[in-house]
Every structure is written in structure tokens, then in C-alpha cells.
Design a protein around this motif. Structure first.
Motif, PDB file in Angstrom:
ATOM      1  N   SER A 116      47.984  80.901  -2.137  1.00  0.00           N
ATOM      2  CA  SER A 116      47.138  81.186  -0.975  1.00  0.00           C
ATOM      3  C   SER A 116      47.870  81.000   0.349  1.00  0.00           C
ATOM      4  CB  SER A 116      45.901  80.279  -0.987  1.00  0.00           C
ATOM      5  OG  SER A 116      45.123  80.478  -2.145  1.00  0.00           O
ATOM      6  N   CYS A 156      53.519  94.998  -8.932  1.00  0.00           N
ATOM      7  CA  CYS A 156      53.498  93.813  -8.074  1.00  0.00           C
ATOM      8  C   CYS A 156      54.678  93.846  -7.110  1.00  0.00           C
ATOM      9  CB  CYS A 156      53.549  92.542  -8.918  1.00  0.00           C
ATOM     10  SG  CYS A 156      53.375  91.020  -7.949  1.00  0.00           S
ATOM     11  N   LEU A 160      49.708  87.345  -2.793  1.00  0.00           N
ATOM     12  CA  LEU A 160      48.268  87.620  -2.816  1.00  0.00           C
ATOM     13  C   LEU A 160      47.885  88.410  -4.056  1.00  0.00           C
ATOM     14  CD1 LEU A 160      47.637  88.544   0.942  1.00  0.00           C
ATOM     15  CD2 LEU A 160      47.221  86.360  -0.214  1.00  0.00           C
ATOM     16  N   GLN A 161      48.741  89.335  -4.470  1.00  0.00           N
ATOM     17  CA  GLN A 161      48.471  90.091  -5.701  1.00  0.00           C
ATOM     18  C   GLN A 161      48.426  89.159  -6.908  1.00  0.00           C
ATOM     19  OE1 GLN A 161      51.744  93.092  -4.954  1.00  0.00           O
ATOM     20  NE2 GLN A 161      50.211  94.475  -5.817  1.00  0.00           N
ATOM     21  N   GLU A 178      47.115  94.410   1.991  1.00  0.00           N
ATOM     22  CA  GLU A 178      46.434  94.188   0.719  1.00  0.00           C
ATOM     23  C   GLU A 178      44.976  94.616   0.815  1.00  0.00           C
ATOM     24  OE1 GLU A 178      45.975  93.188  -3.247  1.00  0.00           O
ATOM     25  OE2 GLU A 178      47.775  93.512  -2.033  1.00  0.00           O
ATOM     26  N   TRP A 179      44.361  94.375   1.941  1.00  0.00           N
ATOM     27  CA  TRP A 179      42.972  94.790   2.145  1.00  0.00           C
ATOM     28  C   TRP A 179      42.854  96.311   2.095  1.00  0.00           C
ATOM     29  CZ3 TRP A 179      40.846  97.167   6.746  1.00  0.00           C
ATOM     30  CH2 TRP A 179      39.456  97.305   6.715  1.00  0.00           C
ATOM     31  N   LYS A 212      45.264  87.135  -6.897  1.00  0.00           N
ATOM     32  CA  LYS A 212      44.108  87.933  -7.303  1.00  0.00           C
ATOM     33  C   LYS A 212      44.143  88.262  -8.793  1.00  0.00           C
ATOM     34  CE  LYS A 212      43.840  91.967  -5.369  1.00  0.00           C
ATOM     35  NZ  LYS A 212      43.609  93.019  -4.336  1.00  0.00           N
ATOM     36  N   LYS A 213      45.353  88.413  -9.350  1.00  0.00           N
ATOM     37  CA  LYS A 213      45.480  88.732 -10.776  1.00  0.00           C
ATOM     38  C   LYS A 213      44.941  87.615 -11.656  1.00  0.00           C
ATOM     39  CE  LYS A 213      48.911  90.542 -14.049  1.00  0.00           C
ATOM     40  NZ  LYS A 213      50.326  90.948 -14.226  1.00  0.00           N
ATOM     41  N   GLY A 214      45.144  86.357 -11.243  1.00  0.00           N
ATOM     42  CA  GLY A 214      44.482  85.231 -11.897  1.00  0.00           C
ATOM     43  C   GLY A 214      45.154  84.658 -13.125  1.00  0.00           C
ATOM     44  N   ARG A 251      46.895  77.557  -6.867  1.00  0.00           N
ATOM     45  CA  ARG A 251      45.990  78.203  -5.910  1.00  0.00           C
ATOM     46  C   ARG A 251      46.471  77.965  -4.476  1.00  0.00           C
ATOM     47  NH1 ARG A 251      40.403  79.588  -6.017  1.00  0.00           N
ATOM     48  NH2 ARG A 251      40.167  78.602  -8.062  1.00  0.00           N
TER      49      ARG A 251
END
Length: 503
Positions: free
Chosen positions: A366, A290, A341-342, A457-458, A345-347, A362
Motif C-alpha cells: 500500500s 503486471c 498496486l496491481q 491504475e484507476w 489488488k491481486k491478493g 498490506r
């Protein structure tokens, strides 16, 4: 009277006769009225009836899309501005609340042992002084582990000289991982850490000698699992953007992080953060994939129910410098945004116990998307303003974000003055001018950095872009008292950690 009227009557006789309008009828207009043009005027386009432009029923699909984009843009900017302003002012809700955000005036006796981790890469200009300052801590039980790369002889030399000056306090760990990054270095050193609490510092940090004593007391007073201390950038006069960067840190550590801690969801700072080793063992250290390992650790600990306390006392904050160039700051912000962002996405944030916490997480994680959208929509908005015939109500609504922005600017100006008083820095009139003039350029700059983070990131590019340091935050007296180089023996193998083993 008749002879006197004769000349007048003669003159009237020369005027052609015409019928007179009735007294109750208005006189006709003398200025002719042009007919409405049916052809476009040169360089002006077809005239639009203002009444029809203001009527949504007469809008084309393109107008609906354009006006809708402008309103969405205005709404997003307003939400971001209002929430940012609220977080900035959190610590100033009352005098008592502001006082409670600091360390205790009289600390309790020491109860914990500390391991201080200091990773450095190509930091030979600043790291030796940082280690010397850490060695001056008045706490009775602490150790320092300096981590350097196997391919960085300059920094290793400086670190080993510091270890020779403080042989009972400083250990050296050599990291041979490839590719290198900060969380990998921290995880290597964590394997030999012996303290109850593990603290992290950056290579350029200027640390107050009473800090560990105050942090130890904070752990005991609050029963915390994590204590986040204050960090403050100092060189606000270096450039127009360094001033804004300094204020960002001031409001982040003095106010915003306290709000996050109270909300029980906090992205931790990258240094002057202290975590009980039991929690680091539970988390298996830092996520070495990360780019914002501090944020990621904070999210995981928050989700697991760890108690995080934030303390900011101006007299004992850790002092740092702003990045030396605008390009360096651009890369730093890109890395931070991409790290957020990582984490999004990791959640792990989905494990937070309440819906409110999850929505807050969130939104915060974001933020790079919101900033990136802002960066992309700014030129679109400018084009619409310049070339689109915008109805007056739409144009007025687009000015709504200006209100919280002006209030935020006033708060920043007040914060700049308070920063100068707290840290003995003279704030000049031109500094306030730079603050005002740099507001919108800096926001555009942050938006562009966010766009780059989304793009990286994309693409899946997670390479670590290092921030260079030169010691601009250090006083001349400290710089002149730089450590003297000493002759050292060859590398001490018992202090070198490679491939996870102590040799």
C-alpha cells in the motif's frame, strides 16, 4: 537654613495643588488602554482569542477538519519515516550480522547449472558489453539467452554479434508479442531454458565474473529456492537526484531486503535474482500483465512457502546506472508503484500463513497510496500553516515527523561515506550538500510519481514505460574496450522463438 529654602518654597508655590494618593494605594496607569476592536482590521481578519483557539470545544467543523488533517498527515509521515529508518538499519544491528549478509569467502564446489536471461529493447548501446561480461563467468555450467523484439533490428544486430563471439554460450530468442514488455520476453525464453536455476539480468548490467560460483554456493549452503543478489547504481555524481537514487539502492539491497527475507515476505528485485526452475515451472513464469513482475513473483513464492535468501557483497554486486533524465526516473517510479498496486489488488499476499506477514504485506504494497496521499497533502499542509490560525499544541505536533527525518538524513550521510569507501568513489563536500538540499524535493517528487501511478491504475492504463540506458555506470576502460562489430550470416532460425515454438 531658612534663607536657603526660600527659593525652593517659592517654586513649589507656583505648582497647582492636587490631592495626593494614599500611601497604600497604587498609582494609576499613565498609558491609556485601547478598547478591543469590534471591526476587522484591514488585511488581518478578526482577532482570535488564543485561549479559545486552543480550546477544542470552541472549534468549528472546518477547524476540526483542518487540524485533524494536519495531525493525520503528521502521523502518516512519522510512521513511514520510522519504519523506513528501521529497515535501513536492519543490516547494521551488529558487525557479525552485517558480515553474514554477504556471500561466503570460500565458495563450495559447483552443484547447479544456470540459465541467464537477458531481455533488451532498444539497448544497442549497452547490451553487447553486458553479454560479453556474462560470458566471462568462471562457473563450469551455464548458458545465456538474450531476448530481443522482432521490431528492434539495432539491438538484434548487437546481440547476434555477441552470440557469434560466444557461440557455445549465447542463444538468441526473438519475441514477436504485441504489446511488448519484460515479463513476456522472460516467459518466451523460459520455454527453452535448460538450467537448474534461472537468473535474470538487465541489458545494461555490469556483472562480476565470480558471481555464479558464489550464488551456486549460496544455494547449497542455505538450501534456498531463491537467491537475490545485490544490485548497485553507481553514477551518484550525475545529478542531485541520482545521488539519492544511488543511496536508495544501497540501503535496499544491503539492508532492507534482508529484513524482508527474514520476515518471509519479499518483493524480489528485477535482476541478479536466481530462482530454481522447478519453482518457475510451478508459477508458470512471470505475470505478463503486471508492471512489477519481480515483486509479483516474490509475493507468490513467499505465499507458497519458498525459501528466499539475500546476499550482498560489495565486491561482486551487479552495477547499474540511474535513469538518464528526471522524466525517465519519474516514469520508472510510476511503473513500480503501479505494479505494487496491481499486486495488492491481486491478493496473493492473503495466502501468507501468519496475520503479521499479511499485515506487513498490506502495508508494504500500500506504500504507493501512502506516498500519493503525502504528495497531495503537502500543499494542503503548507496552506494550513500559512493561512490557518493553528493552536500551538497542534503546530508542535506537526513537527514530530521531523525527528526521524533528521535521523534518517544522518544515516544517509553516513551511508554515502561508506558507499564511497566500498566502491572507491570520492565523496565531496558538495555531494553531502546535495544530499541535504535534495531531501524534501525528492520526497515531493516520489509523492507525485505515486499520485500518477494511482491515477493510471484507476484508468486501467497498464502500458509499459521503458527506462532508457546509456552506460553511465561503466568505466572509461570498459567503454573503450567495446566489442568490435563482425559480419554475421542471416538470422539463425533454430535460435528464434516465436509464438511459443522453437524453430
Amino acid at each position: 537654613m531658612a534663607p536657603a529654602l526660600a527659593p525652593l518654597l517659592g517654586a513649589l508655590a507656583l505648582i497647582p495643588s492636587r490631592p495626593f494618593a494614599a500611601a497604600d494605594e497604587p498609582s494609576p496607569l499613565l498609558t491609556p488602554q485601547p478598547a478591543a476592536p469590534t471591526e476587522p482590521l484591514p488585511n488581518r481578519g478578526t482577532l482570535v482569542d488564543p485561549a479559545s483557539a486552543a480550546d477544542p470545544g470552541s472549534w468549528s467543523i472546518g477547524e476540526w477538519l483542518g487540524y485533524g488533517t494536519m495531525l493525520l498527515f503528521a502521523a502518516a509521515l512519522t510512521i513511514i519515516a520510522v519504519t523506513t529508518l528501521y529497515w535501513m538499519l536492519h543490516a547494521w544491528r551488529s558487525t557479525g550480522h552485517l558480515k553474514n549478509t554477504g556471500f561466503a569467502a570460500v565458495p563450495l564446489p559447483a552443484e547447479h547449472s544456470f540459465t541467464l536471461l537477458v531481455p533488451g529493447r532498444h539497448e544497442e548501446e549497452v547490451m553487447g558489453q553486458t553479454l560479453d561480461r556474462l560470458a566471462e563467468q568462471d562457473h563450469p555450467d551455464f548458458e545465456i539467452i538474450a531476448i530481443v523484439g522482432h521490431d528492434d533490428p539495432g539491438t538484434e544486430r548487437v546481440v547476434r554479434e555477441a552470440a557469434a563471439r560466444h557461440p557455445d554460450l549465447i542463444k538468441v530468442v526473438v519475441d514477436d508479442s504485441v504489446p511488448k514488455n519484460k515479463p513476456k520476453a522472460l516467459n518466451r525464453a523460459l520455454q527453452i531454458a535448460r538450467g537448474d536455476v534461472v537468473g535474470v539480468f538487465d541489458a545494461e548490467d555490469e556483472v562480476h565474473p565470480r558471481l555464479l560460483t558464489l550464488v551456486d554456493s549460496r544455494f547449497t549452503e542455505s538450501g534456498a529456492d531463491v537467491v537475490q543478489g545485490g544490485v548497485q547504481l553507481m553514477n551518484f555524481q550525475s545529478s542531485w537526484w541520482s545521488l539519492r537514487n544511488v543511496l536508495e539502492y544501497y540501503f535496499w539491497f544491503r539492508s532492507r531486503l534482508h529484513f524482508h527475507a527474514n520476515s518471509r515476505f519479499i518483493p524480489l528485485g528485477g535482476n541478479t535474482v536466481f530462482v530454481k526452475k522447478t519453482w518457475l515451472d510451478w508459477s508458470e513464469g512471470w505475470d505478463d500483465g503486471c508492471l512489477a513482475e519481480d515483486c509479483e513473483l516474490g509475493v507468490r513464492l513467499s505465499s507458497a512457502g519458498a525459501t528466499v535468501v539475500v546476499a550482498y557483497s560489495p565486491e561482486v554486486v551487479t552495477r547499474e546506472e540511474t535513469p538518464g533524465t528526471l522524466q525517465s526516473l519519474y516514469k520508472q517510479r510510476t511503473r513500480w508503484n503501479q505494479g505494487f498496486l496491481q499486486v495488492l489488488k491481486k491478493g496473493e499476499w492473503r495466502k501468507l500463513p501468519t496475520f503479521r506477514q499479511r499485515m506487513f504485506a498490506r502495508y508494504l504494497l500500500s506504500m504507493p497510496f501512502l506516498q500519493a496521499a503525502t504528495g497531495l497533502l503537502i500543499p494542503v499542509s503548507v496552506l494550513l500553516v500559512l493561512f490557518a490560525k493553528v493552536p500551538a499544541p497542534i503546530a508542535l505536533l506537526t513537527f514530530i515527523p521531523l525527528a526521524p527525518t533528521i535521523v534518517t538524513l544522518a544515516v544517509e550521510a553516513s551511508g554515502l561515506g561508506e558507499f564511497g569507501r566500498l566502491y572507491g568513489q570520492k565523496v565531496r563536500l558538495r555531494d553531502y550538500a546535495r544530499l541535504i538540499l535534495g531531501t524534501f524535493p525528492y520526497q515531493i517528487f516520489l509523492g507525485l510519481a505515486a499520485v500518477r501511478s494511482v491515477f493510471r491504475e484507476w484508468k486501467g492504463d497498464h502500458s509499459w514505460e521503458k527506462t532508457e540506458h546509456t552506460g553511465a555506470h561503466r568505466s572509461e576502460e570498459i567503454a573503450e574496450a567495446a566489442p568490435v562489430s563482425v559480419d554475421l550470416p542471416d538470422r539463425a532460425p533454430e535460435l528464434v522463438l516465436q509464438n511459443g515454438a522453437t524453430r
